[in-house]
Design an enzyme around this catalytic site. Structure first.
Site, PDB file in Angstrom:
ATOM      1  N   ASP A 117       0.862  -1.176   0.000  1.00 32.27           N
ATOM      2  CA  ASP A 117       0.000   0.000   0.000  1.00 32.27           C
ATOM      3  C   ASP A 117       0.904   1.234   0.000  1.00 32.27           C
ATOM      4  OD1 ASP A 117      -2.103  -1.764   0.355  1.00 32.27           O
ATOM      5  OD2 ASP A 117      -2.958  -0.708   2.076  1.00 32.27           O
ATOM      6  N   HIS A 171       4.698  -7.362   0.029  1.00 33.14           N
ATOM      7  CA  HIS A 171       4.493  -8.677  -0.580  1.00 33.14           C
ATOM      8  C   HIS A 171       5.243  -8.786  -1.906  1.00 33.14           C
ATOM      9  CE1 HIS A 171       0.946  -9.667   2.111  1.00 33.14           C
ATOM     10  NE2 HIS A 171       1.082  -8.357   2.306  1.00 33.14           N
ATOM     11  N   SER A 257       8.199   4.815   5.206  1.00 36.95           N
ATOM     12  CA  SER A 257       9.219   3.961   4.619  1.00 36.95           C
ATOM     13  C   SER A 257       8.879   3.753   3.144  1.00 36.95           C
ATOM     14  CB  SER A 257       9.313   2.634   5.374  1.00 36.95           C
ATOM     15  OG  SER A 257       8.104   2.332   6.031  1.00 36.95           O
TER      16      SER A 257
END
Length: 296
Positions: A117, A171, A257
């Site tokens: 995301d 992921h 991040s």
């Protein structure tokens, strides 16, 4: 101090919004005020403050901050696997798991998924080894990926910038076999465009980890996690062996991040909306699992 708003395109609605930045006045002061240079060096070029913050967010005393952040950043907790009151520390909440149905994805091997995301910026074809983040200065994959950059010269690159409001697990965007991995020490500059506009080479100076994944469809790609101010740790939960698309690779503890994915030349075509927005200097708010690119 100059205030240039950070504008982002919401992929789901197509609307442009101004990003809410936690501690914006403080970040602008640290990076845009000449008198703050000694403070900038103490805070961002030393890991001490980030380590202290990480320790606090790992403690039970940080639990009281959870509800306020959920409200301030409008976080949808219906997507989480656990209720708000179940988290023992702020970092437990920050690295929360989501229900699988909250992040669907196309299982086709030819569709490359967004790895996280965040706010996406894509570079369909690098000029040699150079890329320029929003509001930032030219940066180099040779600096970011010392030792493995040569195969990616003239390739394609996607930056996914995570903010405190985002789901902070990341992921694998495509299935493959992990062939190499390395941790690189470094500074902990903010990854916010405010900081990028001030000149630090965030992708070449910051603490980061890279993983090389070999695939049957798009050659090899590099998956890079970039640490930032306030990030207690980069936790990679998969570091070897075969991986499937959308398997969890790891997660960040507290802080903004960034994830960077670098592809070899001629291997992928980024999604049209990401290319169009990036060409205008606009990041696109996307979710993990949504299409990032297709294999050529």
């Amino acid at each position: 101090m100059q205030r240039d708003p950070i504008l982002v395109v919401d992929r789901d609605t197509g609307e442009t919004f101004e990003e809410v930045v936690l501690g914006e006045k403080w970040i602008r002061w640290a990076y845009q005020n000449a008198s703050a240079k000694p403070v900038e060096k103490l805070l961002f070029r030393s890991a001490l403050i980030s380590r202290l913050m990480g320790a606090w967010f790992d403690s039970r005393f940080s639990r009281g901050k959870i509800s306020a952040v959920i409200e301030d950043l409008s976080i949808d907790m219906s997507e989480a696997t656990e209720p708000t009151e179940s988290y023992a520390t702020f970092n437990d909440f920050f690295a929360r798991n989501l229900r699988p149905e909250a992040r669907p994805f196309d299982p086709s091997p030819s569709v490359i998924a967004s790895p996280a995301d965040g706010r996406v910026l894509v570079f369909p074809e690098l000029a040699e080894d150079v890329f320029v983040p929003v509001k930032g200065y030219p940066m180099s994959i040779r600096t970011m990926l010392p030792g493995i950059a040569d195969r990616f010269i003239g390739g394609a690159l996607a930056i996914v910038r995570l903010c405190p409001a985002d789901y902070h697990r990341y992921h694998f965007p495509a299935s493959g076999q992990i062939s190499a991995a390395k941790d690189l020490p470094g500074a902990l500059h903010s990854v916010n465009p405010i900081a990028l506009g001030a000149g630090p080479d965030v992708f070449g100076e910051n603490k980061r980890s890279w993983t090389l994944i070999d695939t049957d469809t798009i050659g090899s790609y590099a998956f890079v996690e970039v640490g930032a101010f306030g990030v207690g740790s980069i936790i990679n939960t998969r570091t070897s062996g075969a991986v499937e698309k959308m398997d969890e690779k790891g997660y960040f503890k507290f802080g903004g991040s960034t994830v960077v994915v670098v592809f070899e030349p001629g291997r992928v075509q980024f999604s049209d909306d990401l290319v169009a927005n990036s060409a205008k200097g606009r990041e696109t708010l996307a979710k993990v699992g949504q299409p990032l690119a297709t294999a050529i």
